[in-house]
Design a protein around this motif. Structure first.
Motif, short mmCIF file in Angstrom:
data_model
loop_
_atom_site.label_atom_id
_atom_site.label_comp_id
_atom_site.label_asym_id
_atom_site.label_seq_id
_atom_site.Cartn_x
_atom_site.Cartn_y
_atom_site.Cartn_z
N GLU A 177 -4.25 0.87 -5.55
CA GLU A 177 -2.91 0.27 -5.63
C GLU A 177 -1.85 1.34 -5.89
O GLU A 177 -0.74 1.27 -5.35
CB GLU A 177 -2.89 -0.79 -6.74
CG GLU A 177 -3.69 -2.04 -6.40
CD GLU A 177 -3.87 -2.96 -7.59
OE1 GLU A 177 -4.22 -4.13 -7.37
OE2 GLU A 177 -3.67 -2.50 -8.74
N TRP A 226 -0.94 3.23 -2.70
CA TRP A 226 -0.10 2.47 -1.78
C TRP A 226 1.15 1.88 -2.45
O TRP A 226 1.87 1.08 -1.84
CB TRP A 226 -0.91 1.35 -1.13
CG TRP A 226 -1.90 1.89 -0.13
CD1 TRP A 226 -3.22 2.17 -0.35
CD2 TRP A 226 -1.64 2.22 1.23
NE1 TRP A 226 -3.80 2.65 0.80
CE2 TRP A 226 -2.85 2.69 1.78
CE3 TRP A 226 -0.51 2.16 2.04
CZ2 TRP A 226 -2.95 3.11 3.11
CZ3 TRP A 226 -0.61 2.57 3.36
CH2 TRP A 226 -1.81 3.04 3.88
N LEU A 251 1.57 -0.32 -4.80
CA LEU A 251 1.49 -1.77 -4.89
C LEU A 251 1.42 -2.20 -6.35
O LEU A 251 0.86 -1.48 -7.18
CB LEU A 251 0.25 -2.29 -4.15
CG LEU A 251 0.22 -2.09 -2.63
CD1 LEU A 251 -1.15 -2.46 -2.08
CD2 LEU A 251 1.30 -2.92 -1.96
N LEU A 263 -7.49 -4.14 -2.41
CA LEU A 263 -6.04 -4.26 -2.26
C LEU A 263 -5.63 -5.68 -1.88
O LEU A 263 -4.44 -5.93 -1.61
CB LEU A 263 -5.54 -3.27 -1.20
CG LEU A 263 -5.65 -1.79 -1.58
CD1 LEU A 263 -5.26 -0.91 -0.41
CD2 LEU A 263 -4.78 -1.48 -2.80
N ARG A 312 -3.38 -6.62 1.23
CA ARG A 312 -1.94 -6.36 1.26
C ARG A 312 -1.55 -5.19 2.15
O ARG A 312 -0.37 -4.91 2.36
CB ARG A 312 -1.42 -6.12 -0.17
CG ARG A 312 -1.41 -7.38 -1.02
CD ARG A 312 -1.02 -7.08 -2.46
NE ARG A 312 -2.07 -6.38 -3.18
CZ ARG A 312 -1.94 -5.93 -4.43
NH1 ARG A 312 -0.79 -6.08 -5.06
NH2 ARG A 312 -2.94 -5.32 -5.03
N VAL A 313 -2.55 -4.47 2.67
CA VAL A 313 -2.31 -3.36 3.60
C VAL A 313 -3.12 -3.64 4.87
O VAL A 313 -4.26 -4.08 4.79
CB VAL A 313 -2.73 -2.01 2.97
CG1 VAL A 313 -2.47 -0.86 3.95
CG2 VAL A 313 -1.98 -1.77 1.67
N ARG A 363 4.73 0.69 5.35
CA ARG A 363 3.35 0.36 5.12
C ARG A 363 2.83 -0.51 6.24
O ARG A 363 3.52 -1.36 6.77
CB ARG A 363 3.19 -0.38 3.79
CG ARG A 363 1.82 -0.38 3.26
CD ARG A 363 1.77 -1.05 1.91
NE ARG A 363 2.70 -0.40 1.00
CZ ARG A 363 3.54 -1.03 0.20
NH1 ARG A 363 3.58 -2.32 0.19
NH2 ARG A 363 4.34 -0.37 -0.59
#
Length: 271
Positions: free
Chosen positions: A123, A126, A128, A184, A187-188, A271
């Protein structure tokens, strides 16, 4: 005395270095505290993953193998160093006989902490926010799949064929690709995570070569100088290296994705 032209040149050079992929990677590694996270990975890995794999490896004792042989083959050290590792961990069946319910419960608690550490590292790479507390099931699932994957990889690696090596490399890429997606929480995008999986596996291969050249003689010399604690310290250092590869591979993957996106779209990074 340095003139305006000289100052301008060094200012442009510094700006170019900071703006390069290497410069951005260095800055982000400091922001995410890569070294500290890798130390935490090694500490929790030795508290949870190693005891768990010691227990699981007893299923492979029909081949006369145990966790010590797994670890020796995984690190790529010499036969003499593998013998030192085997002396450190003892007989394969001893751990299963001495394991208690309380011990397994402790492994489960620390195992969640290990999964949370890896998740928070991904996280941070990225940028996040932390996942909600009810997403703990992802860490449990990841730890279970990790343990199963390492068992299958260890039992496959002993065949030493080129096909098996290629199969292990491909399965490792798929595992780290899926690991990022799971931890994740989706979310990516999958496409953005693929470079990180490839970079992580390449890093593991590089770490194996480094282990054969550096850690292997270190285990032999440290065992003579310090006894079993010397072997333990070298293995702990190897686990720190694994942590650097896992988190660093994810970071390199994001940087590579940004560069590819910039080249193909000709615009800003997203992203």
């Amino acid at each position: 005395m340095e003139g305006p032209g000289g100052r301008s040149f060094f200012r442009r050079l510094r700006s170019a270095v900071h703006g390069s992929i290497a410069g951005r990677g260095w800055e982000r590694s400091k922001q995410m505290e890569l070294g500290q996270r890798s130390l935490g990975f090694a500490a929790l890995g030795f508290l949870t993953l190693v005891p768990l794999l010691v227990i699981v490896s007893t299923a492979d004792t029909g081949q006369g193998r145990g966790f010590a042989q797994w670890l020796g083959e995984g690190t790529g050290v010499s036969t003499a160093s593998r013998m030192r590792i085997e002396m450190l961990f003892g007989s394969p069946g001893q751990a299963l006989r001495s394991t208690t319910v309380l011990g397994i419960a402790g492994l489960a608690v620390f195992g969640l902490s290990f999964g949370a550490l890896v998740q928070s590292g991904f996280e941070k790479v990225w940028d996040l926010p932390a996942a909600r507390w009810w997403a703990r099931w992802r860490q449990v699932l990841w730890l279970a799949v990790l343990t199963s994957y390492l068992f299958v990889a260890a039992t496959t690696a002993r065949r030493q064929s080129l096909f098996d090596a290629a199969l292990l490399s491909l399965s490792a890429v798929l595992f780290f690709w899926w690991s990022q997606h799971l931890l994740l929480a989706g979310r990516v995008r999958w496409s953005a995570l693929a470079p990180g999986a490839v970079a992580t596996v390449l890093g593991i291969i590089g770490l194996r070569v480094f282990s054969a050249l550096v850690f292997s003689p270190l285990i032999a010399s440290s065992a003579v100088t310090y006894g079993p604690i010397g072997t333990l310290l070298v293995l702990q250092s190897w686990l720190v290296g694994v942590g650097v590869v896992v988190f660093g591979g994810c970071l390199v993957g994001r940087l590579a994705h940004e560069e590819l996106h910039s080249l193909t779209r000709g615009g800003g990074r997203r992203r």
